[in-house]
Structure formats: C-alpha cells, structure tokens
Design a protein around this motif. Structure first.
Motif, PDB file in Angstrom:
ATOM      1  N   LEU A 190      55.198  42.134  42.342  1.00 59.35           N
ATOM      2  CA  LEU A 190      54.654  41.741  43.921  1.00 59.35           C
ATOM      3  C   LEU A 190      53.903  42.818  44.566  1.00 59.35           C
ATOM      4  O   LEU A 190      53.134  42.141  45.308  1.00 59.35           O
ATOM      5  CB  LEU A 190      56.180  41.974  44.637  1.00 59.35           C
ATOM      6  N   LEU A 191      54.090  44.026  44.063  1.00 62.68           N
ATOM      7  CA  LEU A 191      52.801  44.856  44.438  1.00 62.68           C
ATOM      8  C   LEU A 191      51.575  44.465  44.087  1.00 62.68           C
ATOM      9  O   LEU A 191      50.723  44.473  44.929  1.00 62.68           O
ATOM     10  CB  LEU A 191      53.060  46.327  43.992  1.00 62.68           C
ATOM     11  N   ALA A 192      51.452  44.028  42.721  1.00 67.11           N
ATOM     12  CA  ALA A 192      50.062  43.617  42.090  1.00 67.11           C
ATOM     13  C   ALA A 192      49.638  42.301  42.765  1.00 67.11           C
ATOM     14  O   ALA A 192      48.173  42.201  43.214  1.00 67.11           O
ATOM     15  CB  ALA A 192      50.359  43.108  40.731  1.00 67.11           C
ATOM     16  N   ILE A 198      44.825  41.455  49.202  1.00 65.03           N
ATOM     17  CA  ILE A 198      44.195  42.326  50.225  1.00 65.03           C
ATOM     18  C   ILE A 198      42.906  42.749  49.923  1.00 65.03           C
ATOM     19  O   ILE A 198      41.769  42.586  50.585  1.00 65.03           O
ATOM     20  CB  ILE A 198      45.107  43.955  50.083  1.00 65.03           C
ATOM     21  N   TYR A 199      42.699  42.670  48.441  1.00 65.83           N
ATOM     22  CA  TYR A 199      41.201  42.699  47.883  1.00 65.83           C
ATOM     23  C   TYR A 199      40.399  41.498  48.145  1.00 65.83           C
ATOM     24  O   TYR A 199      39.375  41.376  48.489  1.00 65.83           O
ATOM     25  CB  TYR A 199      41.192  42.895  46.311  1.00 65.83           C
ATOM     26  N   ASP A 206      33.006  34.905  48.844  1.00 70.40           N
ATOM     27  CA  ASP A 206      33.998  34.440  47.961  1.00 70.40           C
ATOM     28  C   ASP A 206      33.638  34.188  46.703  1.00 70.40           C
ATOM     29  O   ASP A 206      32.466  34.145  45.964  1.00 70.40           O
ATOM     30  CB  ASP A 206      34.104  33.080  48.443  1.00 70.40           C
ATOM     31  N   PRO A 207      34.398  34.816  45.659  1.00 70.44           N
ATOM     32  CA  PRO A 207      34.337  34.517  44.096  1.00 70.44           C
ATOM     33  C   PRO A 207      34.231  32.889  43.713  1.00 70.44           C
ATOM     34  O   PRO A 207      34.685  32.071  44.480  1.00 70.44           O
ATOM     35  CB  PRO A 207      35.455  35.116  43.523  1.00 70.44           C
ATOM     36  N   LEU A 227      37.848  38.641  39.158  1.00 70.03           N
ATOM     37  CA  LEU A 227      36.999  39.540  39.572  1.00 70.03           C
ATOM     38  C   LEU A 227      37.243  40.869  39.707  1.00 70.03           C
ATOM     39  O   LEU A 227      36.758  41.811  39.269  1.00 70.03           O
ATOM     40  CB  LEU A 227      36.580  38.924  41.278  1.00 70.03           C
ATOM     41  N   ILE A 228      38.663  41.155  40.017  1.00 74.47           N
ATOM     42  CA  ILE A 228      39.222  42.578  39.944  1.00 74.47           C
ATOM     43  C   ILE A 228      39.134  42.998  38.589  1.00 74.47           C
ATOM     44  O   ILE A 228      38.616  44.297  38.043  1.00 74.47           O
ATOM     45  CB  ILE A 228      40.564  42.498  40.375  1.00 74.47           C
ATOM     46  N   THR A 229      39.241  42.219  37.440  1.00 75.18           N
ATOM     47  CA  THR A 229      39.160  42.574  36.057  1.00 75.18           C
ATOM     48  C   THR A 229      37.755  42.971  35.667  1.00 75.18           C
ATOM     49  O   THR A 229      37.603  43.921  34.789  1.00 75.18           O
ATOM     50  CB  THR A 229      39.916  41.585  35.153  1.00 75.18           C
ATOM     51  N   ASP A 230      36.934  42.296  36.192  1.00 76.08           N
ATOM     52  CA  ASP A 230      35.581  42.544  35.743  1.00 76.08           C
ATOM     53  C   ASP A 230      34.975  43.717  36.217  1.00 76.08           C
ATOM     54  O   ASP A 230      34.156  44.440  35.980  1.00 76.08           O
ATOM     55  CB  ASP A 230      34.716  41.334  36.094  1.00 76.08           C
TER      56      ASP A 230
END
Length: 250
Positions: A190-192, A198-199, A206-207, A227-230
């Motif tokens: 849930l936190l992730a 939020i990110y 927009d991605p 996008l976060i992973t990259d």
C-alpha cells in the motif's frame, strides 16, 4: 461487516463538520452496515446498488397518522425494483453525466421510497440502457440524479486500485505465512502504491503509454511504475566482466 463499519467510523472522525458518503456495492448496501453507521454517526450517508428483488414502499399517508392505534411506518407496496423498472421506463428523462472521463448521455428516473431493509427513506435512481437497466439508492436525499450516478461510477477506480496492488505491486504474491508478516507485506504494498501515485502527481510531463488503447490518452499505473524503474535503475551496458572481490579467500 462489523470491521468495515469500524474502519469507516474511524475515518469519519477526520472529517468532522462534514457528511461522509459511503459508496459501496450491493453486498455492503444493507442494514448490516447501515445500522452501526447510522447509530454511531447520523451524519454518514450510504450510496449503493439495489438488488432486482428488493421491494420498495411508499410513504404512509397523513390520515394513517391521525387514525387510532399504532401509526403505520410504511405506505402501500409499490413493487419490486424489477417491476417498477418496467413501469417507469417511459417516464425516464435524459441527463448528461461524467463517467470514466467522458460526458455521456443517459436516461434515468428517480423517486423517493421507503426501504424496509434500512428502515428509512431513500432516493432510488433507475438508469436505463437499450435493453438493460440498473438501480441505485442513497440515504442522502439532497443528492441529484447526476451526482448519484457519477459518485457510484467513481467506484471503478477502487477496483482498478485493487488490481494495481495485487498485480502491479505484488500483494497477491506474498510468500509469508505468519499473520504479522502478511500484514507487513500488505502495508508495504500500500505504501509503494501511494508513493507511485504521489510521484505521478508531481512529474512535469505525462509518461508515454506502454500499451496504446483506442480512445484513451491518460497514462496507466504501470506506465508510472516503469518510469520510476527507469529513473532508479538506468540501463547500463554490461562489460561482461565482474569486479574482483575485495574479500580475502579463506
């Protein structure tokens, strides 16, 4: 049901001075949830979907209140939701509602009835399609037809959120067995999910969509996750050799 009512009441304490509206499916839209909510917080209202077999009643006539004996709580039986849908279809009016990101034209009819399962008056809205229909109800009699339909339609985002947590984040693939470990795993998922959105809310552009869908321009949860992973793990060419170990072999 008791656990759901307890959680809703805990959340409602953070919205003092407001009238929270609980939007739920037909499984929760009954007296099992409504009774503890209305008893503990009369300002809370319920919005749900009616089952086709539910029977609706009219308000008792004024004459019944002045007659001798115990006053009637309910008026005449108006019929089941299915029976009323057939007779009220011709009286439906056209409305424009915002559903799933688009303005849609619908035909709907609304009326206030008494619902024995909740023991209170409710506003019932029938939404008619070509050959099918669906009926919603709410205990908040001040809501308009468009508000009732749009609020219930917003529930789909909750279902999409369940999919994101289970499949994208991996809460359904937990290998833990103890109660504390399972609970901790779910909390981290849930936190992730929260941090991901939020990110997404703070990025400037927009991605791009990984999977193009006709008629959709907004990005999906998986697009933000990629996008976060990259950004966190940029692709670097592998030289084919590993750095020598700094530890002394024993």
């Amino acid at each position: 049901m008791a656990q759901a009512a307890e959680m809703i009441l805990q959340v409602s304490t953070h919205f003092s001075g407001h009238s929270p509206l609980v939007v739920c499916d037909s499984w929760f839209g009954n007296n099992g949830l409504w009774r503890p909510l209305s008893a503990a917080a009369p300002s809370i209202h319920l919005l749900s979907r009616l089952r086709s077999s539910t029977v609706l009643y009219a308000k008792p006539p004024d004459a019944a209140r002045t007659a001798k004996g115990r006053p009637r709580k309910y008026g005449d039986r108006c019929g089941s939701v299915t029976e009323l849908a057939a007779s009220l279809r011709e009286r439906a009016q056209r409305y424009t509602v915002q559903l799933y990101g688009k303005a849609r034209e619908i035909r709907a009819y609304d009326q206030v009835f008494l619902l024995k399962t909740l023991r209170c008056p409710v506003r019932v809205v029938w939404v008619f399609r070509k050959t099918q229909w669906v009926a919603f109800f709410t205990t908040d009699l001040t809501l308009s037809v468009t508000q009732i339909i749009e609020y219930y339609g917003a529930r789909w985002k909750i279902e999409a959120g369940f999919k994101e947590i289970k499949q994208e984040i991996g809460s359904a693939r937990s290998q833990n067995r103890t109660a504390d470990a399972v609970s901790n795993h779910l909390h981290f998922c849930l936190l992730a999910t929260t941090l991901t959105w939020i990110y997404a809310d703070r990025i400037k552009a927009d991605p791009k969509r990984r999977h193009l869908v006709k008629g959709r321009t907004s990005f999906a949860f998986s697009d933000v996750r990629k996008l976060i992973t990259d950004e966190a793990l940029p692709l670097r060419p592998f030289s084919g050799t590993l750095a020598p170990s700094q530890s002394t072999p024993t």
